[in-house]
Design a protein around this motif. Structure first.
Motif, PDB file in Angstrom:
ATOM      1  N   MET A   1      -6.679   4.716  -9.421  1.00 20.02           N
ATOM      2  CA  MET A   1      -6.719   4.092  -8.103  1.00 20.02           C
ATOM      3  C   MET A   1      -8.119   4.183  -7.507  1.00 20.02           C
ATOM      4  O   MET A   1      -8.631   3.203  -6.937  1.00 20.02           O
TER       5      MET A   1
ATOM      6  N   VAL B   1      -4.327  -1.583  -5.713  1.00 24.88           N
ATOM      7  CA  VAL B   1      -4.610  -0.690  -4.587  1.00 24.88           C
ATOM      8  C   VAL B   1      -5.472  -1.412  -3.554  1.00 24.88           C
ATOM      9  O   VAL B   1      -6.395  -2.146  -3.878  1.00 24.88           O
TER      10      VAL B   1
ATOM     11  N   GLU C   1      -1.481   0.437 -10.019  1.00 22.98           N
ATOM     12  CA  GLU C   1      -2.609   0.971  -9.247  1.00 22.98           C
ATOM     13  C   GLU C   1      -3.782   0.003  -9.165  1.00 22.98           C
ATOM     14  O   GLU C   1      -4.649   0.134  -8.295  1.00 22.98           O
TER      15      GLU C   1
ATOM     16  N   GLN D   1      -4.118   8.686  -9.689  1.00 27.36           N
ATOM     17  CA  GLN D   1      -5.083   8.770  -8.593  1.00 27.36           C
ATOM     18  C   GLN D   1      -6.485   8.406  -9.067  1.00 27.36           C
ATOM     19  O   GLN D   1      -7.224   7.686  -8.379  1.00 27.36           O
TER      20      GLN D   1
ATOM     21  N   ASP E   1     -10.446   1.115  -6.534  1.00 30.45           N
ATOM     22  CA  ASP E   1     -10.814   0.989  -5.128  1.00 30.45           C
ATOM     23  C   ASP E   1     -12.320   0.981  -4.935  1.00 30.45           C
ATOM     24  O   ASP E   1     -12.825   0.417  -3.967  1.00 30.45           O
TER      25      ASP E   1
ATOM     26  N   GLN F   1       1.948   6.828  -7.011  1.00 29.78           N
ATOM     27  CA  GLN F   1       0.918   7.800  -7.415  1.00 29.78           C
ATOM     28  C   GLN F   1       1.464   9.225  -7.364  1.00 29.78           C
ATOM     29  O   GLN F   1       1.264  10.014  -8.301  1.00 29.78           O
ATOM     30  N   LYS F   2       2.184   9.550  -6.308  1.00 31.74           N
ATOM     31  CA  LYS F   2       2.727  10.904  -6.172  1.00 31.74           C
ATOM     32  C   LYS F   2       3.756  11.217  -7.256  1.00 31.74           C
ATOM     33  O   LYS F   2       3.931  12.378  -7.647  1.00 31.74           O
TER      34      LYS F   2
ATOM     35  N   ARG G   1       1.136   4.308  -2.979  1.00 30.22           N
ATOM     36  CA  ARG G   1       0.971   5.747  -2.723  1.00 30.22           C
ATOM     37  C   ARG G   1       2.173   6.538  -3.243  1.00 30.22           C
ATOM     38  O   ARG G   1       2.007   7.633  -3.816  1.00 30.22           O
ATOM     39  N   ARG G   2       3.380   6.016  -3.081  1.00 30.68           N
ATOM     40  CA  ARG G   2       4.564   6.708  -3.589  1.00 30.68           C
ATOM     41  C   ARG G   2       4.542   6.785  -5.112  1.00 30.68           C
ATOM     42  O   ARG G   2       4.898   7.815  -5.700  1.00 30.68           O
TER      43      ARG G   2
ATOM     44  N   PRO H   1       0.811  -1.231   0.000  1.00 25.94           N
ATOM     45  CA  PRO H   1       0.000   0.000   0.000  1.00 25.94           C
ATOM     46  C   PRO H   1       0.840   1.274   0.000  1.00 25.94           C
ATOM     47  O   PRO H   1       0.532   2.238  -0.718  1.00 25.94           O
ATOM     48  N   GLY H   2       1.922   1.303   0.804  1.00 23.45           N
ATOM     49  CA  GLY H   2       2.776   2.485   0.824  1.00 23.45           C
ATOM     50  C   GLY H   2       3.498   2.688  -0.489  1.00 23.45           C
ATOM     51  O   GLY H   2       3.682   3.831  -0.945  1.00 23.45           O
TER      52      GLY H   2
END
Length: 293
Positions: free
Chosen positions: A201, A123, A120, A198, A205, A112-113, A109-110, A105-106
């Motif tokens: 994702m 997710v 994704e 995002q 999700d 995505q940024k 997120r990295r 999960p972490g």
């Protein structure tokens, strides 16, 4: 917690309840080896062993397991997303090494940024990278092998690097044998934007909104022949069925949840009820420690 004799390579070794490392919250004790380099990993693999990552997709017996249980830490839980200039181009980024002990999960997120796409679709999966690769974890919107370039696989007698083309991978399977450890990987990603990643994702999700929020290993059975296992279990009238403190989730019939204080025997009883009542053979998605049969 019971401290055991230190290893000769400096690995931390403790006898611990495995329930604390699983998303179901079930499992007895074992000797746990926390390894942070290849020398420690090699020593841990000198006796019968198992590898334990994020603890999802796993049901461990109440009596634990007799084998050593290996946890990847230190550099094996670090991430280098620097693009490799020799392999990356305008469209594609091939990263440095990502440890098998990195929480998925972490990592998502990295990525995505950074606006890096391809993973994704995974997710929300509470796995570590090594475990996600080993079972090719994913959803209907993508799987782990979508974003792999190179895998480093370790056995008691060897360490080798392979590519996805070297493996017979597929739906919820990597083709990597059980006693092989995914120590680290390099990712193959597509350049995008943080906003686009995002959005994908959030779309992926959204399919998980109906899933239970209690302790669970995840989906119990693979979808047989493209048919939803959850739908088959639901049609058998099994939603909400309870044994002890384990229950087939009312929200989604392919999930078994721990209501608090459940044990492995409760979960196994529910799995047996499902297999007996559903009219087609179902293959477990859970990994069982020890294995069936």
């Amino acid at each position: 917690m019971t401290l055991t004799q230190p290893s000769r390579t400096g690995a931390r070794v403790e006898r611990l309840p495995l329930a604390r490392f699983t998303t179901l919250g079930v499992g007895g004790e074992a000797e746990v080896w926390f390894v942070s380099d290849h020398d420690q990993l090699a020593e841990a693999m000198e006796a019968p062993y198992r590898i334990l990552g994020g603890g999802s997709n796993l049901v461990i017996a109440d009596e634990g397991v007799p084998e050593r249980v290996i946890r990847l830490t230190g550099p094996f839980a670090e991430t280098d997303l620097t693009p490799d200039p020799g392999l990356s181009d305008g469209e594609t980024v091939v990263t440095g090494w990502v440890g098998g002990g990195v929480p998925l999960p972490g990592l998502i997120r990295r990525l995505q940024k950074l606006g890096l796409s391809n993973l994704e679709g995974t997710v929300g999966i509470p796995a570590q990278v090594g475990g996600a690769v080993w079972m090719n974890a994913g959803t209907r919107y993508g799987e782990t092998f979508d974003g792999l370039h190179t895998l480093e696989i370790v056995t008691p007698g060897s360490r080798r690097q392979v590519t996805p083309d070297d493996l017979d991978w597929g739906y919820r399977a990597s083709g990597i044998p059980r006693n092989h450890i995914v120590a680290r990987v390099r990712l193959k990603l597509r350049r995008s934007t943080p906003e686009e990643v995002q959005a994908r994702m959030e779309f992926a999700d959204s399919a998980r909104k109906g899933q239970p929020k209690m302790k669970t290993p995840g989906c119990a059975f693979k979808n047989p022949g493209g048919v939803s296992a959850g739908r088959l279990i639901d049609e058998a009238g099994l939603k909400g069925t309870r044994v002890g403190n384990a229950m087939i989730a009312p929200e989604h019939a392919n999930f078994i949840v721990n209501l608090g204080g459940a044990n492995s025997a409760d979960v196994h009883a529910l799995l047996g009820i499902i297999r007996e009542r559903v009219g087609v053979p179902l293959e477990l998605e859970y990994e069982l420690w020890p294995e069936e049969g």
